[in-house]
Design a protein around this motif. Structure first.
Motif, mmCIF file in Angstrom:
data_model
loop_
_atom_site.group_PDB
_atom_site.id
_atom_site.type_symbol
_atom_site.label_atom_id
_atom_site.label_comp_id
_atom_site.label_asym_id
_atom_site.label_seq_id
_atom_site.Cartn_x
_atom_site.Cartn_y
_atom_site.Cartn_z
ATOM 1 N N UNK A 75 -13.242 23.788 6.551
ATOM 2 C CA UNK A 75 -12.863 22.420 6.917
ATOM 3 C C UNK A 75 -11.856 21.894 5.908
ATOM 4 N N UNK A 76 -10.792 21.290 6.394
ATOM 5 C CA UNK A 76 -9.800 20.655 5.522
ATOM 6 C C UNK A 76 -9.581 19.225 5.997
ATOM 7 N N UNK A 77 -9.626 18.296 5.065
ATOM 8 C CA UNK A 77 -9.371 16.889 5.381
ATOM 9 C C UNK A 77 -8.161 16.426 4.567
ATOM 10 N N UNK A 78 -7.069 16.126 5.264
ATOM 11 C CA UNK A 78 -5.864 15.603 4.618
ATOM 12 C C UNK A 78 -6.009 14.092 4.527
ATOM 13 N N UNK A 79 -6.495 13.643 3.391
ATOM 14 C CA UNK A 79 -6.819 12.229 3.205
ATOM 15 C C UNK A 79 -5.892 11.524 2.222
ATOM 16 N N UNK A 80 -5.173 12.277 1.400
ATOM 17 C CA UNK A 80 -4.340 11.666 0.362
ATOM 18 C C UNK A 80 -3.259 10.794 0.977
ATOM 19 N N UNK A 81 -3.003 9.661 0.363
ATOM 20 C CA UNK A 81 -1.953 8.779 0.855
ATOM 21 C C UNK A 81 -1.884 7.498 0.046
ATOM 22 N N UNK A 82 -0.895 6.695 0.359
ATOM 23 C CA UNK A 82 -0.706 5.429 -0.320
ATOM 24 C C UNK A 82 -0.517 4.332 0.720
ATOM 25 N N UNK A 83 -0.626 3.085 0.289
ATOM 26 C CA UNK A 83 -0.382 1.955 1.192
ATOM 27 C C UNK A 83 0.702 1.062 0.607
ATOM 28 N N UNK A 84 1.268 0.253 1.458
ATOM 29 C CA UNK A 84 2.286 -0.707 1.027
ATOM 30 C C UNK A 84 2.185 -1.925 1.925
ATOM 31 N N UNK A 85 2.012 -3.083 1.318
ATOM 32 C CA UNK A 85 1.971 -4.339 2.069
ATOM 33 C C UNK A 85 3.214 -5.137 1.687
ATOM 34 N N UNK A 86 4.154 -5.202 2.603
ATOM 35 C CA UNK A 86 5.419 -5.882 2.318
ATOM 36 C C UNK A 86 6.133 -6.178 3.636
ATOM 37 N N UNK A 87 6.676 -7.369 3.803
ATOM 38 C CA UNK A 87 7.414 -7.674 5.032
ATOM 39 C C UNK A 87 8.562 -6.686 5.243
ATOM 40 N N UNK A 88 8.922 -6.448 6.491
ATOM 41 C CA UNK A 88 9.953 -5.459 6.803
ATOM 42 C C UNK A 88 11.278 -5.770 6.103
ATOM 43 N N UNK A 89 11.693 -7.031 6.089
ATOM 44 C CA UNK A 89 12.999 -7.354 5.508
ATOM 45 C C UNK A 89 13.013 -7.207 3.996
ATOM 46 N N UNK A 90 11.829 -7.092 3.389
ATOM 47 C CA UNK A 90 11.747 -6.870 1.945
ATOM 48 C C UNK A 90 11.457 -5.406 1.607
ATOM 49 N N UNK A 91 11.281 -4.582 2.625
ATOM 50 C CA UNK A 91 10.971 -3.175 2.417
ATOM 51 C C UNK A 91 12.264 -2.385 2.275
ATOM 52 N N UNK A 92 12.481 -1.834 1.098
ATOM 53 C CA UNK A 92 13.702 -1.066 0.848
ATOM 54 C C UNK A 92 13.574 0.336 1.446
ATOM 55 N N UNK A 93 14.706 1.020 1.524
ATOM 56 C CA UNK A 93 14.678 2.411 1.975
ATOM 57 C C UNK A 93 13.761 3.243 1.081
ATOM 58 N N UNK A 94 13.829 2.977 -0.212
ATOM 59 C CA UNK A 94 13.008 3.728 -1.162
ATOM 60 C C UNK A 94 11.530 3.448 -0.943
ATOM 61 N N UNK A 95 11.185 2.181 -0.694
ATOM 62 C CA UNK A 95 9.797 1.818 -0.395
ATOM 63 C C UNK A 95 9.306 2.595 0.821
ATOM 64 N N UNK A 96 10.110 2.556 1.877
ATOM 65 C CA UNK A 96 9.716 3.165 3.141
ATOM 66 C C UNK A 96 9.515 4.671 2.976
ATOM 67 N N UNK A 97 10.469 5.317 2.332
ATOM 68 C CA UNK A 97 10.398 6.771 2.207
ATOM 69 C C UNK A 97 9.295 7.210 1.255
ATOM 70 N N UNK A 98 8.951 6.374 0.290
ATOM 71 C CA UNK A 98 7.835 6.711 -0.596
ATOM 72 C C UNK A 98 6.536 6.816 0.202
ATOM 73 N N UNK A 99 6.329 5.887 1.130
ATOM 74 C CA UNK A 99 5.137 5.922 1.969
ATOM 75 C C UNK A 99 5.192 7.109 2.932
ATOM 76 N N UNK A 100 6.349 7.335 3.530
ATOM 77 C CA UNK A 100 6.492 8.454 4.466
ATOM 78 C C UNK A 100 6.262 9.787 3.758
ATOM 79 N N UNK A 101 6.832 9.952 2.580
ATOM 80 C CA UNK A 101 6.673 11.216 1.848
ATOM 81 C C UNK A 101 5.218 11.472 1.491
ATOM 82 N N UNK A 102 4.517 10.442 1.044
ATOM 83 C CA UNK A 102 3.118 10.625 0.639
ATOM 84 C C UNK A 102 2.210 10.819 1.849
ATOM 85 N N UNK A 103 2.380 9.986 2.857
ATOM 86 C CA UNK A 103 1.432 9.976 3.969
ATOM 87 C C UNK A 103 1.762 10.993 5.055
#
Length: 253
Positions: A90-118
């Motif tokens: 059994x393998x559970x891929x659970x690792x990840x991060x969260x980000x709470x920020x309005x879309x207009x304040x979310x930078x490309x770097x913010x977005x990709x950091x979440x995508x890369x981790x999750x």
């Protein structure tokens, strides 16, 4: 209470990423209590030792392994290492991060950091172990999604996108790896864990969650354990490609 050696999971091996605390730790303890040997991973060595202590408290056994899923080669290296010691069930891929920020304040770097981790982190983990499990001809793969990936929520654009991608990934891998493997996801709602304690400590946030949730409360970490054990066991053998909400009935529309 000692681990139950009479269950169908007794003697099997599990790997859970992001298991140093919170829901990952709760899942690890639940599987250990069913007699599984659990390899837990994370980036916080001290917290992982706390998870091992919790596993031992239910009579279970486990090992801790440092892992950063944002390093693309790391899950493959861990899979190769663990597989040398024997097959993983059994393998559970659970690792990840969260980000709470309005879309207009979310930078490309913010977005990709979440995508890369999750998203990428989940994919490389499932791919590394799934390849070996598929060659063996059996195994169960799980991912941690979120109810926000299903219903969306203001201020969570990057996180919601990442969890929605995980849902699509799970459904696709379920097709690719059937009938040898099952691939499912748990989509928790609001749970009282370290990662969101700063939000749940706000009365307005807690009141809003309870108002939208028929059970009128947040989840307790240990409540994810029974569903995890079910998905890891033979009772879910005819279930694959499913995103299972565990959210107190929170409204999706």
């Amino acid at each position: 209470m000692p681990a139950d050696q009479t269950t169908p999971l007794a003697g099997q091996r599990a790997v859970i990423t992001g298991a140093s605390r919170g829901l990952g730790r709760a899942m690890a303890v639940a599987l250990a209590a069913q007699g599984m040997s659990v390899a837990v991973t994370g980036r916080d060595e001290a917290a992982m030792q706390d998870t091992l202590t919790a596993i031992q408290s239910v009579g279970g056994t486990g090992t801790a392994h440092s892992l950063d899923v944002t390093e693309p080669d790391a899950p493959e290296a861990l899979a190769a290492k663990l597989w040398q010691e024997g097959p993983v069930d059994v393998v559970i891929a659970n690792a990840g991060i969260s980000l709470v920020k309005p879309a207009i304040e979310t930078s490309d770097e913010d977005f990709m950091q979440v995508i890369n981790a999750n998203v990428l982190g989940t994919f490389v983990t499932l791919r590394a172990f799934g390849e070996r499990m598929h060659a063996r001809g059996q195994g169960k793969l799980l991912a941690t999604s979120s109810d926000i990936g299903i219903r969306g929520s203001a201020g969570w654009v990057a996180y919601a996108a990442s969890k929605g991608a995980i849902n699509a990934m799970v459904k696709t891998l379920a097709w690719e790896w059937a009938p040898k493997l099952t691939v499912n996801a748990i989509a928790p709602g609001a749970f009282a864990t370290d990662i969101n304690s700063h939000l749940l400590s706000q009365d307005a946030v807690m009141q809003a969650i309870c108002a939208d949730t028929p059970l009128a409360r947040v989840g307790r970490a240990e409540e994810i354990g029974p569903l995890t054990a079910f998905l890891a066991g033979p009772g879910s053998d005819f279930m694959t490609g499913q995103i299972l909400s565990l959210d107190g009935g929170i409204q999706k529309s």
